[in-house]
Design an enzyme around this catalytic site. Structure first.
Site, PDB file in Angstrom:
ATOM      1  N   GLN A   1       0.846  -1.186   0.000  1.00  0.00           N
ATOM      2  CA  GLN A   1       0.000   0.000   0.000  1.00  0.00           C
ATOM      3  C   GLN A   1       0.888   1.245   0.000  1.00  0.00           C
ATOM      4  OE1 GLN A   1      -3.548  -0.535   2.874  1.00  0.00           O
ATOM      5  NE2 GLN A   1      -1.936  -1.847   3.695  1.00  0.00           N
TER       6      GLN A   1
ATOM      7  N   ASN B   1       2.679  -6.888  13.527  1.00  0.00           N
ATOM      8  CA  ASN B   1       2.296  -5.513  13.824  1.00  0.00           C
ATOM      9  C   ASN B   1       2.388  -5.326  15.333  1.00  0.00           C
ATOM     10  OD1 ASN B   1       0.937  -3.065  14.295  1.00  0.00           O
ATOM     11  ND2 ASN B   1      -0.329  -3.343  12.465  1.00  0.00           N
TER      12      ASN B   1
ATOM     13  N   CYS C   1      -2.295  18.716 -22.516  1.00  0.00           N
ATOM     14  CA  CYS C   1      -3.694  19.176 -22.463  1.00  0.00           C
ATOM     15  C   CYS C   1      -3.897  20.356 -21.517  1.00  0.00           C
ATOM     16  CB  CYS C   1      -4.624  18.017 -22.035  1.00  0.00           C
ATOM     17  SG  CYS C   1      -4.575  17.705 -20.276  1.00  0.00           S
TER      18      CYS C   1
ATOM     19  N   GLY D   1       2.634  -4.578   9.001  1.00  0.00           N
ATOM     20  CA  GLY D   1       2.721  -3.133   9.158  1.00  0.00           C
ATOM     21  C   GLY D   1       1.575  -2.361   8.572  1.00  0.00           C
TER      22      GLY D   1
ATOM     23  N   CYS E   1      -5.518  14.194 -18.337  1.00  0.00           N
ATOM     24  CA  CYS E   1      -5.326  13.105 -19.333  1.00  0.00           C
ATOM     25  C   CYS E   1      -4.499  11.961 -18.778  1.00  0.00           C
ATOM     26  CB  CYS E   1      -4.684  13.680 -20.601  1.00  0.00           C
ATOM     27  SG  CYS E   1      -2.956  14.176 -20.376  1.00  0.00           S
TER      28      CYS E   1
ATOM     29  N   ASP F   1       6.265   4.701  -1.202  1.00  0.00           N
ATOM     30  CA  ASP F   1       7.634   5.209  -1.002  1.00  0.00           C
ATOM     31  C   ASP F   1       8.695   4.495  -1.848  1.00  0.00           C
ATOM     32  OD1 ASP F   1       7.530   3.604   2.268  1.00  0.00           O
ATOM     33  OD2 ASP F   1       8.087   2.736   0.331  1.00  0.00           O
TER      34      ASP F   1
ATOM     35  N   HIS G   1      -1.237   1.604  -4.495  1.00  0.00           N
ATOM     36  CA  HIS G   1      -1.616   3.017  -4.378  1.00  0.00           C
ATOM     37  C   HIS G   1      -0.678   3.952  -5.110  1.00  0.00           C
ATOM     38  CE1 HIS G   1      -3.872   1.761  -0.484  1.00  0.00           C
ATOM     39  NE2 HIS G   1      -4.573   1.524  -1.574  1.00  0.00           N
TER      40      HIS G   1
HETATM   41  C1  BV8 Z   1     -11.945   3.319  -3.186  1.00  0.00           C
HETATM   42  C2  BV8 Z   1      -1.969   6.694  -1.147  1.00  0.00           C
HETATM   43  C3  BV8 Z   1     -13.961   3.685  -4.242  1.00  0.00           C
HETATM   44  C4  BV8 Z   1      -2.005   8.169  -1.067  1.00  0.00           C
HETATM   45  C5  BV8 Z   1      -3.740   5.851   0.325  1.00  0.00           C
HETATM   46  C6  BV8 Z   1     -16.146   3.127   4.784  1.00  0.00           C
HETATM   47  C7  BV8 Z   1     -15.955   1.765   4.916  1.00  0.00           C
HETATM   48  C8  BV8 Z   1     -15.083   1.079   4.064  1.00  0.00           C
HETATM   49  C9  BV8 Z   1     -14.394   1.770   3.056  1.00  0.00           C
HETATM   50  C10 BV8 Z   1     -14.610   3.123   2.942  1.00  0.00           C
HETATM   51  C11 BV8 Z   1     -15.462   3.806   3.797  1.00  0.00           C
HETATM   52  N1  BV8 Z   1     -15.445   5.111   3.438  1.00  0.00           N
HETATM   53  C12 BV8 Z   1     -14.598   5.269   2.401  1.00  0.00           C
HETATM   54  C13 BV8 Z   1     -14.109   4.065   2.069  1.00  0.00           C
HETATM   55  C14 BV8 Z   1     -13.191   3.752   0.989  1.00  0.00           C
HETATM   56  C15 BV8 Z   1     -11.780   4.158   1.364  1.00  0.00           C
HETATM   57  C16 BV8 Z   1     -11.381   3.575   2.707  1.00  0.00           C
HETATM   58  O1  BV8 Z   1     -11.081   2.402   2.810  1.00  0.00           O
HETATM   59  N2  BV8 Z   1     -11.380   4.461   3.729  1.00  0.00           N
HETATM   60  C17 BV8 Z   1     -10.976   4.036   5.071  1.00  0.00           C
HETATM   61  C18 BV8 Z   1     -10.259   5.205   5.768  1.00  0.00           C
HETATM   62  C19 BV8 Z   1     -12.207   3.581   5.827  1.00  0.00           C
HETATM   63  N3  BV8 Z   1     -10.946   3.591   0.332  1.00  0.00           N
HETATM   64  C20 BV8 Z   1     -10.731   4.301  -0.778  1.00  0.00           C
HETATM   65  O2  BV8 Z   1     -11.140   5.429  -0.959  1.00  0.00           O
HETATM   66  C21 BV8 Z   1      -9.974   3.574  -1.881  1.00  0.00           C
HETATM   67  N4  BV8 Z   1     -10.705   3.737  -3.107  1.00  0.00           N
HETATM   68  O3  BV8 Z   1     -12.506   2.698  -2.320  1.00  0.00           O
HETATM   69  O4  BV8 Z   1     -12.554   3.723  -4.328  1.00  0.00           O
HETATM   70  C22 BV8 Z   1     -14.472   3.628  -5.586  1.00  0.00           C
HETATM   71  C23 BV8 Z   1     -15.227   2.529  -5.968  1.00  0.00           C
HETATM   72  C24 BV8 Z   1     -15.760   2.501  -7.214  1.00  0.00           C
HETATM   73  C25 BV8 Z   1     -15.509   3.549  -8.089  1.00  0.00           C
HETATM   74  C26 BV8 Z   1     -14.717   4.645  -7.710  1.00  0.00           C
HETATM   75  C27 BV8 Z   1     -14.192   4.691  -6.457  1.00  0.00           C
HETATM   76  C28 BV8 Z   1      -8.608   4.207  -2.086  1.00  0.00           C
HETATM   77  C29 BV8 Z   1      -7.768   3.994  -0.852  1.00  0.00           C
HETATM   78  C30 BV8 Z   1      -6.335   4.439  -1.132  1.00  0.00           C
HETATM   79  C31 BV8 Z   1      -6.079   5.759  -0.459  1.00  0.00           C
HETATM   80  N5  BV8 Z   1      -4.641   6.088  -0.603  1.00  0.00           N
HETATM   81  N6  BV8 Z   1      -2.441   6.130   0.134  1.00  0.00           N
HETATM   82  C32 BV8 Z   1      -0.819   8.706  -0.312  1.00  0.00           C
HETATM   83  O5  BV8 Z   1       0.028   7.918   0.166  1.00  0.00           O
HETATM   84  O6  BV8 Z   1      -0.743   9.942  -0.185  1.00  0.00           O
HETATM   85  S1  BV8 Z   1      -4.255   5.118   1.761  1.00  0.00           S
HETATM   86  C33 BV8 Z   1      -3.044   5.105   2.965  1.00  0.00           C
HETATM   87  O7  BV8 Z   1      -3.645   4.595   4.148  1.00  0.00           O
HETATM   88  C34 BV8 Z   1      -1.943   4.114   2.721  1.00  0.00           C
HETATM   89  O8  BV8 Z   1      -1.581   4.011   1.368  1.00  0.00           O
HETATM   90  C35 BV8 Z   1      -2.483   2.808   3.211  1.00  0.00           C
HETATM   91  O9  BV8 Z   1      -3.083   2.101   2.182  1.00  0.00           O
HETATM   92  C36 BV8 Z   1      -3.616   3.200   4.067  1.00  0.00           C
HETATM   93  C37 BV8 Z   1      -3.557   2.521   5.384  1.00  0.00           C
HETATM   94  O10 BV8 Z   1      -2.407   2.950   5.963  1.00  0.00           O
HETATM   95  P1  BV8 Z   1      -1.382   1.837   6.524  1.00  0.00           P
HETATM   96  O11 BV8 Z   1      -0.403   1.550   5.459  1.00  0.00           O
HETATM   97  O12 BV8 Z   1      -2.093   0.683   7.145  1.00  0.00           O
HETATM   98  O13 BV8 Z   1      -0.712   2.715   7.611  1.00  0.00           O
HETATM   99  P2  BV8 Z   1      -1.349   3.121   9.005  1.00  0.00           P
HETATM  100  O14 BV8 Z   1      -0.633   4.337   9.469  1.00  0.00           O
HETATM  101  O15 BV8 Z   1      -2.837   3.111   8.926  1.00  0.00           O
HETATM  102  O16 BV8 Z   1      -0.937   1.902   9.925  1.00  0.00           O
HETATM  103  C38 BV8 Z   1       0.432   1.626  10.128  1.00  0.00           C
HETATM  104  C39 BV8 Z   1       0.468   0.320  10.881  1.00  0.00           C
HETATM  105  O17 BV8 Z   1       1.822  -0.051  11.048  1.00  0.00           O
HETATM  106  C40 BV8 Z   1      -0.137   0.438  12.262  1.00  0.00           C
HETATM  107  O18 BV8 Z   1      -1.042  -0.639  12.461  1.00  0.00           O
HETATM  108  C41 BV8 Z   1       1.072   0.318  13.194  1.00  0.00           C
HETATM  109  O19 BV8 Z   1       0.764  -0.385  14.391  1.00  0.00           O
HETATM  110  C42 BV8 Z   1       2.016  -0.497  12.366  1.00  0.00           C
HETATM  111  N7  BV8 Z   1       3.428  -0.280  12.656  1.00  0.00           N
HETATM  112  C43 BV8 Z   1       4.024   0.844  13.129  1.00  0.00           C
HETATM  113  N8  BV8 Z   1       5.364   0.620  13.259  1.00  0.00           N
HETATM  114  C44 BV8 Z   1       5.588  -0.664  12.840  1.00  0.00           C
HETATM  115  C45 BV8 Z   1       4.360  -1.231  12.466  1.00  0.00           C
HETATM  116  N9  BV8 Z   1       4.257  -2.497  12.015  1.00  0.00           N
HETATM  117  C46 BV8 Z   1       5.384  -3.219  11.939  1.00  0.00           C
HETATM  118  N10 BV8 Z   1       6.610  -2.737  12.277  1.00  0.00           N
HETATM  119  C47 BV8 Z   1       6.746  -1.481  12.730  1.00  0.00           C
HETATM  120  N11 BV8 Z   1       7.966  -1.007  13.086  1.00  0.00           N
HETATM  121 ZN    ZN Z   2      -2.887  16.232 -19.689  1.00  0.00          ZN
END
Ligand code: BV8
Ligand code: ZN
Length: 246
Positions: A98, A211, A148, A185, A127, A101, A116
């Protein structure tokens, strides 16, 4: 527990790993939802959206330039390197991330499915043409697409946007065939990525989570290591390699 997982890996043919921001945390990259996940008191869900880009493109580019600057200074950590070695223990291995980086590729991982996108790539908001320059974009003077005239944006998937269809399809296919699925993670709350571990488990895979905190997957996982990936993964590879030599 490590020995048990090592035995399972030795008997398995197909492995899939899903990583999230946590695997890059030990490289110094802030996670999304950890206490370091905020930037100027904004939450990622507020900035990683088309809505934010349309209303405040300058603020969005400031955030992405800040993250690009951070990522240019960090290196893959032992967790990334251990995953490169883990691949060799499977006949068929897929690394699904996900993260945007690029640290898995930098560590040497081959087939990396970037669900992502990649923060160092930019594209035209209209475009979709790729805009190869990896330089920071001047938030006060966002370049227009030479083709564009559309604004240039980071080539990442924002909330509410579709994931690249071929990439997510392959990720689900690999998850359905997996003998062992590792969720490493990730807070496992962002969909559709968060559906991959359950898809694998339902299809009969052994589910391993790494995790330091509990997630919605934790009680469903067959093995749950409450450890940092930078520590646990090298330990798992050490056990694997010693038992393979024996
Ligand atoms: C889509 C790129 C629809 C950008 C990212 C309600 C219910 C269900 C779903 C939804 C809802 N409302 C909205 C939605 C959909 C939404 C979603 O899931 N929202 C969530 C918040 C509920 N999803 C979307 O919008 C996706 N698209 O659904 O499209 C659609 C359908 C049809 C037609 C058109 C559209 C798109 C989602 C992608 C968003 N982009 N990133 C950027 O980077 O700037 S998301 C971003 O957060 C990350 O990429 C990653 O995917 C996501 C989760 O983050 P994590 O990677 O898990 O990181 P986080 O900080 O959360 O957790 C870190 C973990 O690591 C922790 O648990 C921690 O304990 C652990 N950790 C810490 N240190 C360590 C460790 N583990 C191991 N070792 C360590 N040392
Ligand atoms: Zn363009």
């Amino acid at each position: 527990m490590l020995e048990k997982v090592a035995e399972i890996i030795k008997d398995a043919r197909r492995g899939v790993v899903l990583t999230g921001a946590g695997i890059s945390a030990e490289s110094g990259v802030p996670t999304f939802r950890g206490q370091d996940g905020l930037w100027k008191q904004y939450r990622p869900e507020e900035l990683a959206t088309m809505e934010a880009f349309r209303t405040e493109p300058q603020l969005v580019w400031e955030w992405y330039n800040w993250r690009r600057g951070l990522i240019r200074q960090v290196e893959p950590n032992p967790g990334h390197h251990a995953l490169v070695d883990l691949a060799a223990h499977f006949d068929d291995f897929a690394l699904v991330t996900q993260n945007v980086d690029g640290l898995h590729r930098q560590a040497g991982s081959k087939l990396v499915l970037e669900l992502h996108g990649n923060i160092m790539r930019s594209k035209c908001v209209e475009c979709q043409r790729l805009y190869e320059s990896e330089e920071d974009i001047d938030p006060g003077n966002i370049p227009a697409c030479p083709e564009c005239g559309g604004k240039i944006r980071p080539d990442v998937v924002w909330f509410g946007e579709m994931l690249p269809a071929d990439v997510i399809r392959e990720a689900f296919e690999k998850s359905e065939q997996a003998d062992v699925f590792f969720s490493i993670g990730t807070s496992a709350i962002v969909h559709p990525a968060a559906s991959l571990p359950m898809t694998a488990k339902r299809a009969g895979a052994i589910l391993v989570e790494i995790n330091p905190e509990r997630t919605p997957l934790s009680e469903l996982a067959d093995f749950c290591f409450c450890e940092k990936s930078g520590f646990l993964l090298p330990s798992l590879l050490a056990v694997l390699e010693s038992s393979t030599r024996a």
